[in-house]
Design a protein around this motif. Structure first.
Motif, PDB file in Angstrom:
ATOM      1  N   SER B  72      41.805  26.378 -22.774  1.00  0.00           N
ATOM      2  CA  SER B  72      41.803  24.986 -21.729  1.00  0.00           C
ATOM      3  C   SER B  72      41.447  25.390 -20.772  1.00  0.00           C
ATOM      4  N   LEU B  73      41.156  24.094 -19.577  1.00  0.00           N
ATOM      5  CA  LEU B  73      40.147  23.721 -18.739  1.00  0.00           C
ATOM      6  C   LEU B  73      40.911  22.071 -18.190  1.00  0.00           C
ATOM      7  N   ILE B  74      41.481  22.214 -16.523  1.00  0.00           N
ATOM      8  CA  ILE B  74      41.439  22.705 -15.770  1.00  0.00           C
ATOM      9  C   ILE B  74      41.107  22.359 -14.649  1.00  0.00           C
ATOM     10  N   VAL B  75      40.608  20.728 -14.005  1.00  0.00           N
ATOM     11  CA  VAL B  75      39.803  20.477 -13.128  1.00  0.00           C
ATOM     12  C   VAL B  75      40.457  19.594 -12.174  1.00  0.00           C
ATOM     13  N   ASN B  76      40.290  20.434 -10.998  1.00  0.00           N
ATOM     14  CA  ASN B  76      41.149  19.350 -10.189  1.00  0.00           C
ATOM     15  C   ASN B  76      42.801  19.051 -10.353  1.00  0.00           C
ATOM     16  N   GLY B  77      43.733  19.661 -11.504  1.00  0.00           N
ATOM     17  CA  GLY B  77      45.167  19.524 -11.389  1.00  0.00           C
ATOM     18  C   GLY B  77      45.815  18.708 -12.554  1.00  0.00           C
ATOM     19  N   VAL B  78      43.332  18.058 -12.776  1.00  0.00           N
ATOM     20  CA  VAL B  78      43.567  17.290 -14.501  1.00  0.00           C
ATOM     21  C   VAL B  78      43.395  18.188 -15.466  1.00  0.00           C
ATOM     22  N   GLU B  79      44.061  18.495 -16.644  1.00  0.00           N
ATOM     23  CA  GLU B  79      43.170  18.972 -17.702  1.00  0.00           C
ATOM     24  C   GLU B  79      42.915  18.216 -18.903  1.00  0.00           C
ATOM     25  N   MET B  80      41.277  19.504 -19.122  1.00  0.00           N
ATOM     26  CA  MET B  80      40.376  18.120 -19.606  1.00  0.00           C
ATOM     27  C   MET B  80      41.647  17.970 -21.526  1.00  0.00           C
ATOM     28  N   ILE B  81      41.365  16.722 -21.436  1.00  0.00           N
ATOM     29  CA  ILE B  81      42.011  16.699 -23.143  1.00  0.00           C
ATOM     30  C   ILE B  81      40.962  15.576 -24.079  1.00  0.00           C
ATOM     31  N   GLU B  82      41.340  15.711 -24.967  1.00  0.00           N
ATOM     32  CA  GLU B  82      40.587  14.412 -25.394  1.00  0.00           C
ATOM     33  C   GLU B  82      40.426  12.957 -25.362  1.00  0.00           C
ATOM     34  N   ASP B  83      40.859  12.629 -24.380  1.00  0.00           N
ATOM     35  CA  ASP B  83      40.281  11.117 -24.202  1.00  0.00           C
ATOM     36  C   ASP B  83      39.538  10.931 -22.918  1.00  0.00           C
TER      37      ASP B  83
END
Lengths: 398, 257
Positions: B72-83
């Motif tokens: 998992s990867l969270i950038v500036n409070g946003v989780e990277m998802i397929e979207d």
């Protein structure tokens, strides 16, 4: 360094007029010019004296004499009692017709197939590859014969026409569809169409200006389509449909009325479209591939949407490669349209260099007139495409 | 092994990037193996390692120029998802500078800089241009605004590329070997801009072999090899007391000449 060590400078100079490079160049030019002039003078005077000896008339007087032959298809009124000048016009218009339809359709097919190459869909990508490889590698003349003799000649007779809703008919004699006839008040609808085009231009300017000022974006493309369809449609309804359709009517042996497309034109158009479309697809593929992947990545990294990356980054750069290639494909299409003569489509080549030359024997005039026509058509295409090219060319100087 | 910034308490909110158990494969080739990395706001991280070690791939995962298969990867409070919207949102927060600059050759320098603000942030043209000129002045080439990228030197192009990223006011800047394609005399002008940016408190992840730069600005230096983070430490410890043999070997190779 002392003076004694200076190397001795000693000019080698003949002083002759002929050893000056500039004079030499001028002399060579003069000799070449004289040689060429003499060559052409000999050819022309020889041809003229030979023609005179055989009793062949020269000059353009034949253009005003009666041709005496019928032409399969003409866009202007024509009969066997018309002059060769009129024959020339009929052939010219038929050549222009097939060229314009061919260029229009080949561009659409080519761009669709070129873009299909980049589809993530396996089947669509394969389709593009198979299409390009097949039609690019088969002689065009063979393809003209294929459409004319193998495909269109296999269509049913008139009495068994394939019909679409009893208004469009396809048979061995060609394609027949309804003609739109104007009635009183139709000008209103055309005016609405013109107004729609003006409105779109204004809208584009307005949207651009507003974005510059406020940053707000406007869906110009979708709105334009809406205006283009909506405004004339509204006019059509308000004015109570001032048109009527003249349907082709099928009898046992023939179809009358409406607009008909002869099979020769269909076959030639199909062949030119499919053949040239394959080359245009290659041009489009080359253009898109010429844009480095780093461009897309940089655009992604600043958060641009994929559709904007296409329209703002990839397409403008790809067009620099595509437009010059398109130019030469369009020119090839026009030249290749002379293959009409193989299936008897009455283009300029068939009716003028073919029949007219045969009947009058005035080879020099007819061949040169025809050459001039193709030359002018292709120079016009070049001129227009160069204007397009200027608008997509890179301002950068490397 | 984590490095605490002096006087600042550690908390989860300070972590602007959180990478957990990140794994990536190219076909059957395992490029990234269980990468765990937390980056605090304002932290400067230099990543080095032999070629093919996965360092570029790792930072390219952060703005989704590369996909990953697990973790998992969270950038500036946003989780990277397929979207698509999610990915665009993360990319707006993250600026990136490439080895080969990747300026848009058909646009002027000014247009290169205003493209993002106008089309992504929907700013008025005048405002976008004012911001662009501000950043061009910061990278010391305001006089080149109306030229095209092809008319600039490599060092100037890379400074434009940095300014282009800054125009989007990113929270994080990624640098993927920003000086590797430059002639030696141009490296300094680019590094100077990067040092200035670091001094202003930008969160930076930088793949580079400029060890002088690492010693000067990095809070932490990471050594990657074979798709793993092998060692990470303060620059001082990293260069003076490398723990693993692999890092010792690597340092001896790059510092020899």
């Amino acid at each position: 360094m002392s003076k004694e060590h200076m190397p001795e400078v000693r000019p080698v100079k003949s002083g002759s007029f002929f050893n000056n490079p500039r004079n030499r160049a001028l002399i060579y030019q003069a000799i070449l010019l004289f040689g060429l002039g003499f060559f052409f003078y000999t050819i022309v005077s020889n041809a003229l004296s030979n023609m005179e000896a055989r009793g062949i008339k020269s000059g353009f007087g034949f253009l005003f004499t009666t041709s005496g032959f019928d032409i399969l298809m003409s866009l202007v009124d024509y009969s066997a009692t018309d002059t060769y000048g009129r024959t020339f016009l009929v052939g010219l218009l038929n050549t222009i017709l097939v060229s314009i339809i061919g260029i229009f359709l080949a561009t659409i097919v080519g761009f669709l197939m070129g873009v299909a190459y980049f589809s993530p869909n396996w089947l669509i990508k394969r389709l593009s590859i198979v299409y390009v490889e097949t039609f690019r590698n088969i002689p065009l003349l063979l393809q003209v014969f294929f459409w004319y003799f193998a495909v269109l000649a296999a269509l049913p007779d008139v009495r068994d026409s394939i019909s679409f809703g009893e208004s469009v008919f396809l048979n061995v004699r060609g394609l027949f569809f309804p003609e739109i006839i104007d009635e009183a008040g139709s000008g209103f609808v055309y005016a609405a169409l013109a107004a729609a085009i003006v409105a779109i231009i204004v809208l584009r300017k307005w949207a651009h200006k507003r974005q510059d000022e406020t940053g707000d974006q406007f869906p110009v493309f979708l709105t334009s389509i809406g205006i283009l369809i909506g405004l004339p449609l509204l006019a059509l309804i308000v004015s109570g449909n001032p048109f009527h359709l003249e349907y082709p009517e099928a009898s046992r042996f023939n179809i009358r009325g409406g607009i008909s497309v002869i099979p020769e034109l269909m076959a030639l158009t199909l062949a030119l479209t499919v053949y040239t479309g394959a080359f245009i697809a290659e041009a489009v593929r080359a253009g898109v591939q010429s844009v480095p992947h780093g461009q897309t990545e940089a655009a992604r990294s600043i958060g641009l949407k994929e559709s904007r990356i296409m329209s703002l980054i990839v397409v403008p750069q790809a067009m620099r490669v595509i437009v010059p290639l398109l130019n030469s494909e369009y020119q090839s299409l026009v030249k290749n349209s002379t293959l009409a003569t193989a299936i008897g489509y009455p283009d300029l080549f068939t009716v003028f260099v073919g029949t007219s030359l045969n009947q009058t024997g005035q080879a020099i005039e007819i061949v040169f007139m025809t050459m001039a026509v193709y030359f002018v058509i292709n120079m016009t295409i070049s001129f227009l495409m160069n204007r397009v090219n200027d608008s997509v060319a890179l301002a950068e100087r490397k | 092994m984590s490095v605490e910034q002096q006087g600042q308490p550690l908390s989860a909110e300070d972590d602007v990037i959180i990478i957990k158990e990140l794994n990536k494969w190219y076909g059957s080739f395992h490029v990234l193996k269980d990468i765990n990395l937390n980056v605090k706001r304002g932290e400067k991280i230099v990543i080095c390692g032999p070629s093919g070690s996965g360092k570029s791939t790792m930072i390219r995962c952060i703005n989704r120029l590369e996909e990953f298969q697990r973790g998992s990867l969270i950038v500036n409070g946003v989780e990277m998802i397929e979207d698509v919207k999610n990915i665009e949102a993360i990319r707006r927060e993250v600026g990136m500078v490439f080895q080969h600059f990747n300026l848009f050759p058909h646009l002027t320098i000014l247009e290169n800089l205003t493209l993002g603000p106008i089309w992504v942030q929907k700013k008025p043209k005048e405002e976008a241009e004012a911001t662009a000129m501000k950043y061009l002045e910061r990278v010391k080439i305001p006089d080149q605004a109306n030229k095209f990228p092809g008319q600039l030197s490599g060092g100037q192009q890379q400074r434009v590329a940095i300014a282009r990223s800054l125009c989007m006011s990113p929270q994080i800047m990624l640098f993927d070997e920003p000086t590797s394609a430059l002639d030696p005399e141009m490296i300094k002008e680019v590094l100077d801009v990067m040092v200035e940016l670091a001094d202003e408190g930008m969160t930076m992840l930088c793949v580079t072999h400029e060890m002088g730069f690492a010693k000067k600005v990095a809070d932490r230096v990471i050594f990657m090899d074979g798709g793993e983070i092998v060692e990470q430490n303060t620059p001082h410890e990293f260069f003076d007391n490398p723990e693993t043999d692999r890092l010792q070997l690597f340092l001896s190779q790059i510092l020899e000449h």
